[in-house]
Enzyme design. Structure first.
Site, PDB file in Angstrom:
ATOM      1  N   SER A 103      32.090  10.144 -25.926  1.00  0.00           N
ATOM      2  CA  SER A 103      30.804   9.695 -25.410  1.00  0.00           C
ATOM      3  C   SER A 103      29.672  10.223 -26.287  1.00  0.00           C
ATOM      4  O   SER A 103      29.601  11.429 -26.563  1.00  0.00           O
ATOM      5  CB  SER A 103      30.681  10.228 -23.970  1.00  0.00           C
ATOM      6  OG  SER A 103      29.447   9.895 -23.400  1.00  0.00           O
ATOM      7  N   LYS A 117      16.292  -5.678 -16.503  1.00  0.00           N
ATOM      8  CA  LYS A 117      15.236  -5.275 -17.435  1.00  0.00           C
ATOM      9  C   LYS A 117      14.678  -6.537 -18.118  1.00  0.00           C
ATOM     10  O   LYS A 117      13.917  -7.255 -17.488  1.00  0.00           O
ATOM     11  CB  LYS A 117      15.762  -4.178 -18.359  1.00  0.00           C
ATOM     12  CG  LYS A 117      15.942  -2.878 -17.523  1.00  0.00           C
ATOM     13  CD  LYS A 117      16.609  -1.718 -18.199  1.00  0.00           C
ATOM     14  CE  LYS A 117      16.750  -0.555 -17.199  1.00  0.00           C
ATOM     15  NZ  LYS A 117      17.643   0.508 -17.644  1.00  0.00           N
ATOM     16  N   THR A 124      15.022  13.877 -17.902  1.00  0.00           N
ATOM     17  CA  THR A 124      15.225  12.592 -18.579  1.00  0.00           C
ATOM     18  C   THR A 124      15.223  12.781 -20.089  1.00  0.00           C
ATOM     19  O   THR A 124      15.985  12.144 -20.809  1.00  0.00           O
ATOM     20  CB  THR A 124      14.131  11.585 -18.149  1.00  0.00           C
ATOM     21  OG1 THR A 124      14.058  11.591 -16.717  1.00  0.00           O
ATOM     22  CG2 THR A 124      14.425  10.189 -18.622  1.00  0.00           C
TER      23      THR A 124
HETATM   24  C1  LIG Z   1      18.585   1.365 -16.783  1.00  0.00           C
HETATM   25  C2  LIG Z   1      19.873   1.672 -17.502  1.00  0.00           C
HETATM   26  C3  LIG Z   1      21.105   1.382 -16.937  1.00  0.00           C
HETATM   27  C4  LIG Z   1      21.223   0.942 -15.522  1.00  0.00           C
HETATM   28  O1  LIG Z   1      20.866  -0.390 -15.363  1.00  0.00           O
HETATM   29  P1  LIG Z   1      20.254  -0.862 -13.962  1.00  0.00           P
HETATM   30  O2  LIG Z   1      20.500  -2.312 -13.935  1.00  0.00           O
HETATM   31  O3  LIG Z   1      18.835  -0.460 -13.952  1.00  0.00           O
HETATM   32  O4  LIG Z   1      21.034  -0.130 -12.890  1.00  0.00           O
HETATM   33  C5  LIG Z   1      22.254   1.536 -17.695  1.00  0.00           C
HETATM   34  N1  LIG Z   1      22.195   1.988 -18.960  1.00  0.00           N
HETATM   35  C6  LIG Z   1      21.020   2.314 -19.537  1.00  0.00           C
HETATM   36  C7  LIG Z   1      21.025   2.804 -20.938  1.00  0.00           C
HETATM   37  C8  LIG Z   1      19.828   2.192 -18.822  1.00  0.00           C
HETATM   38  O5  LIG Z   1      18.678   2.552 -19.377  1.00  0.00           O
END
Ligand SMILES: *Cc1c(COP(=O)(O)O)cnc(C)c1O
Length: 403
Positions: A136, A246, A361
């Site tokens: 990972s 997104k 974060t």
């Molecule tokens: C936001 C995010 C996720 C999760 O996706 P969601 O649809 O918001 O649950 C997975 N991987 C990465 C890198 C992210 O930034």
């Protein structure tokens, strides 16, 4: 135990460190993005959002909105249960076909979010491939980390984007089934992985490749298939994971890959089997959004233009922003209290919303504002943001970039 006291003292610690999370109360207004309503104790006012992950404004696109509204009228609201119990909704199957096509794969499998897709797919692969080791990238998203942890498979962390380190670590693992898990665009630094090198190293060791394209789908590649499409590598990656929440502006997550692999995950993943499927209207809206961005490049190009313009204006004022090849502009603050304060002042005095990004974060000392310009930000919006930042830089005594 005095539970209340424990909760309060943990929260007090977070607040003292400047790491307590405060969520702004906002309401998006269809058609007005990136302007939203902001609610606080003093009432309600309009602000401009600069940190949305609805990168292209697709959450307000007329085709996407009408797909959702029309489908609710036609099919009602919920899916009625898990797919295991209530069956495959036709609209889920249509969306899965669209996703498989997007990445040039045989099959796709939908989940309720990107988080759940990573968690469920990695935990299933890690747990159900005997003796597997998951390699990972050290900056992988929390959802991947949690999925790997839940799988109880052995985990090896390789240095961020360092394919030579990956190569060494794959070699050291020896003759066991290996899964290489990584992302294309890392959302906090906005850096893009050396995908070809990673894929070649993984191939040389016979490892399965697991790629999170969450921040790239809809955004890169001629049809929005992500960095793997842009670089012509999608066919060499075993599993591509993405989100519909997104750039596609809706909600949901998915994995794509071979029919056998998707069927394997479908058959064993608790996070797929035991949870209610996405509403059909959500699936229809996501399908409309993906179809639109497969055919249209207008949004992607306008987005890139906005990024270039904002970066140039920041440079003109000596405001430090981390260089990268993506659509994400990290403006570095390097202090959690200042980061929070700047975000608060931007909201209160300037009508600008940028959420501060603090530990955990990002690493301590690298606190930042993470700015995501979109095709709907005007020149005037950009000028206003840069004026505000330039003023605050002086007021808050933050280091300028060395010219
Ligand atoms: C936001 C995010 C996720 C999760 O996706 P969601 O649809 O918001 O649950 C997975 N991987 C990465 C890198 C992210 O930034």
């Amino acid at each position: 135990m005095d539970f209340e006291r424990h909760f309060q003292s943990e929260l007090a610690t977070l607040k003292a460190e400047g790491n307590y999370r405060i969520f702004a109360e906002l309401q998006r207004k269809c058609g007005a993005f990136p302007k939203v309503r902001h609610f606080d104790a003093s009432g309600e006012e309009e602000v401009t959002v600069w940190c949305s992950n609805d990168y292209l404004g697709m959450g307000h696109h007329p085709d996407v909105v009408s797909a959702m509204v029309d489908t609710v009228r036609e099919c009602g609201t919920g899916a009625g249960g898990t797919r295991n119990i209530s069956g495959n909704n036709h609209l889920h199957r249509v969306l899965e076909a669209e996703l498989a096509d997007l990445h040039g794969k045989e099959s796709a499998l939908l989940f309720t979010s990107g988080y759940v897709s990573n968690w469920a797919a990695l935990s299933t692969l890690g747990a159900r491939i005997p003796n597997a080791v998951i390699l990972s990238d050290e900056k992988n998203h929390a959802s991947m980390i949690e999925g790997i942890r839940h799988s109880r498979a052995d985990k090896v962390i390789w240095k961020h984007n360092d394919w030579r380190d990956l190569d060494r670590k794959l070699k050291a693992v020896g003759d066991r089934p290996k899964i290489v898990a990584f992302e294309s665009v890392y959302s906090m630094d906005g850096d893009i992985c050396p995908m070809r090198e990673i894929v070649e190293v993984a191939e040389a060791h016979g490892a399965l490749t697991y790629l999170d394209e969450v921040h790239a789908v809809g955004m890169y590649g001629p049809r929005g298939g992500g960095i793997s499409e842009e670089r012509g590598l999608a066919h060499r990656i075993d599993l591509i994971e993405g989100t519909l929440g997104k750039a596609y502006g809706v909600m949901g997550g998915y994995v794509t890959g071979s029919t056998a692999m998707c069927d394997f995950i479908r058959s064993f993943a608790s996070g797929f089997i035991f949870t209610t499927a996405l509403p059909p209207a959500v699936a229809a809206a996501a399908t409309a959004s993906i179809r639109h961005l497969k055919a249209s490049d207008i949004e992607r190009r306008a987005q890139r233009d906005r990024v270039a313009r904002l970066r140039a204006r920041l440079d003109a004022h000596g405001i430090p922003h981390m260089p990268n090849d993506s659509h994400i502009i990290p403006v570095m603050i390097g202090d959690p209290v200042k980061c929070r304060m700047i975000s608060d002042i931007l909201m209160r005095d300037w009508g600008i919303y940028v959420q501060p990004i603090n530990y955990p974060t990002v690493a301590k000392g690298t606190e930042r504002l993470r700015i995501t310009p979109g095709p709907l930000h005007s020149d005037a919006d950009i000028d206003h943001l840069v004026d505000a930042l330039a003023t605050l830089w002086t007021q808050c005594a933050i280091a300028h970039a060395v010219a």
